[in-house]
Design an enzyme around this catalytic site. Structure first.
Site, mmCIF file in Angstrom:
data_model
loop_
_atom_site.group_PDB
_atom_site.id
_atom_site.type_symbol
_atom_site.label_atom_id
_atom_site.label_comp_id
_atom_site.label_asym_id
_atom_site.label_seq_id
_atom_site.Cartn_x
_atom_site.Cartn_y
_atom_site.Cartn_z
ATOM 1 C CE LYS A 182 -3.993 -1.908 2.720
ATOM 2 N NZ LYS A 182 -4.980 -1.650 1.545
ATOM 3 N NE ARG A 218 -10.646 -10.154 -1.786
ATOM 4 C CZ ARG A 218 -11.298 -8.965 -2.562
ATOM 5 N NH1 ARG A 218 -11.571 -9.379 -3.809
ATOM 6 N NH2 ARG A 218 -11.301 -7.949 -2.132
#
Ligand code: BES
Ligand code: ZN
Ligand code: ZN
Length: 466
Positions: free
Chosen positions: A243, A317
């Protein structure tokens, strides 16, 4: 902080009033205090403080109007130096639960790590007056639920060098003690043996190994089983798909789903909701490293489905899929709820004050929606469907973890998770915005909000009674 009940008010008194009686009650001109929702008037009279919290329009007042007004006013009073506050419920005594809940959540302050301890400035005593016996019981329950939410916020605000996956398992023991649950924790070796490929892949770049933390509270075998699966990424750097530096510090809050799941356990025990509860906390730290998962790796999740990892920042996920597959296989729950700070796309869609709700069950969706409005822990339904799931198919594996574009990212993540839900009813909650808003809220201190705890507690109470 303790809640007690009394009739005489202490050094600081808090009252509530709507717009139409603001002037009459306070004697203050409308321009100074209109009684608008969120407004607070603090009057000092001969050493005593009398405060008024505005409620807005007097028609159609709801539980959450009182909860919010209470939180906002308590915060203002604490900022003004008050250590002991008496809430005079007056004609709003029927809202005692919400008032107490709002006050306790509003009074929460994260102490932090300053080496020079300042004089304590928080609230010491909270008193409520004007309540009969039934209303006092409601208020006690509201205060206790507020404490449940605050414990989640306290843990959430802790830094990631302290709350590693292993340390989270240690902290979860407190939840075992309070709720009478049992707990099993899978370490990295056991995760490997049993095939929790999502946990292993996400945790592989970090020296702090992953954990799968399972708490079980079975009270009566004839009751339905509800499973809560929470994402607890103790820090999400993005991994190899790293990020940007700006704002990366917020990703210590990527554990809020797992913490909310623990809070839900507390709430179910407190409210004595007749369900057997299973809580799965999927804990890993997502870091780049020599052994980290790379974009293009193919991994095998719990139960055998394969996933092509195209973006290591879509890690939530992967751990959730392990957790969902595990609880489906082991418990066949009649209802499974997963909760996660899953997608930036959910923040884009709904902003920071509403949880994204995904399910194909219309009845569940409306129960969640009502529970959100009542509890103030609000949500909004977003779609599932083939147009999203088809973009999560991989050419070389069963699934890929990231779609071809940013569009519909929250729904695509949900469509990915749907593959692991098992046979029972299923709801996915995306708290990426609501669990960690990036701006200050008026009724509670940030950044961790505890989103999802009251929403799910209220929903379960509606679905299963108490
Ligand atoms: N933890 C983040 C999601 C997030 C973003 C939470 C902003 C709170 C605020 C998650 O793991 C993530 O990075 N998701 C990616 C998914 C994408 C790579 C498919 C995202 O949302 O950008
Ligand atoms: Zn991520
Ligand atoms: Zn994440």
């Amino acid at each position: 902080m303790e809640l007690s009940f009394a009739e005489a008010s202490g050094p600081a008194e808090l009252n509530f009033c709507p717009c139409d009686t603001a002037h009459e009650k306070t004697g203050v001109p409308k321009q100074e205090f209109s009684g608008a929702a969120g407004s607070v008037l603090i009057l000092r009279e001969a050493g005593r403080v009398v405060a008024w919290a505005g409620l807005g329009s007097s028609t159609g007042l709801k539980e959450n109007d009182l909860r919010r007004a209470s939180g906002i006013a308590i915060r203002k009073l604490i900022k003004a130096g008050q250590r002991e506050i008496c809430i005079n419920c007056g004609i709003y005594s029927g809202f005692a639960k919400a008032i107490a809940e709002g006050a306790v959540i509003g009074a929460f302050h994260f102490e932090g790590f300053k080496s020079e301890k300042k004089e304590k400035t928080g609230l010491e005593r909270l008193v409520m007056s004007g309540l009969d016996e039934q209303e006092r019981a409601w208020a006690s329950e509201g205060a206790a639920l507020g404490e449940v939410v605050n414990r989640v916020r306290e843990l959430g605000n802790q830094p990631p060098n302290i709350i590693t996956p292993a340390e989270l398992a240690v902290r979860a023991e407190q939840y075992v003690r309070r709720s009478g649950a049992t707990m099993r924790v899978w370490d990295e070796y056991e995760l490997g043996i049993e095939g929790f490929g999502g946990h292993l892949a996400v945790g592989s770049g970090s020296v702090n190994p992953p954990r799968f933390i399972l708490l079980e509270r079975e009270v009566d075998p004839s009751w339905p089983t509800v499973a809560i699966v929470g994402k607890a990424v103790t820090f999400d750097s993005g991994g190899i798909s790293i990020k940007p530096a700006k704002g990366m510090e917020e990703m210590k809050l990527d554990k809020m789903g797992g913490l909310a799941a623990l809070g839900i356990l507390d709430a179910v025990a407190l409210l004595k909701i007749p369900v057997n509860l299973v809580v799965a906390v999927c804990a890993a730290e997502n870091m780049p490293g020599n052994n980290a998962c790379r974009p293009s790796d193919v991994i095998t999740l719990y139960g055998g489905k394969t996933v092509e990892v195209l973006n290591t920042d879509a890690e939530g996920r992967l751990v959730l899929a392990d957790g969902l597959a595990y609880v489906a296989k082991r418990f066949s729950p009649s209802l499974t709820i997963d909760i996660a700070t899953l997608t930036g796309a959910c923040c884009v869609a709904l902003g920071m004050e509403r949880t994204g709700l995904f399910t194909s069950d219309d009845e569940l969706a409306s129960t969640f929606h009502e529970a959100g409005e009542a509890s103030g822990d609000r949500c909004w339904r977003l779609p599932l469907g083939r147009e999203y799931s088809k973009d999560m198919e991989s050419d070389i594996a069963d699934l890929r973890n990231s779609g071809s574009s940013r569009w519909g990212g929250a729904s695509k993540a949900a469509a990915f998770l749907e593959h692991f839900k098992g046979e029972g009813r299923w709801v996915h909650l995306d708290i990426a915005g609501s669990g960690m808003p990036d701006y200050a809220l008026p009724h509670m201190e940030g950044p961790a909000t505890g989103a999802g705890v009251l929403l799910v507690a209220e929903t379960l109470a509606k679905l299963f009674g108490r």
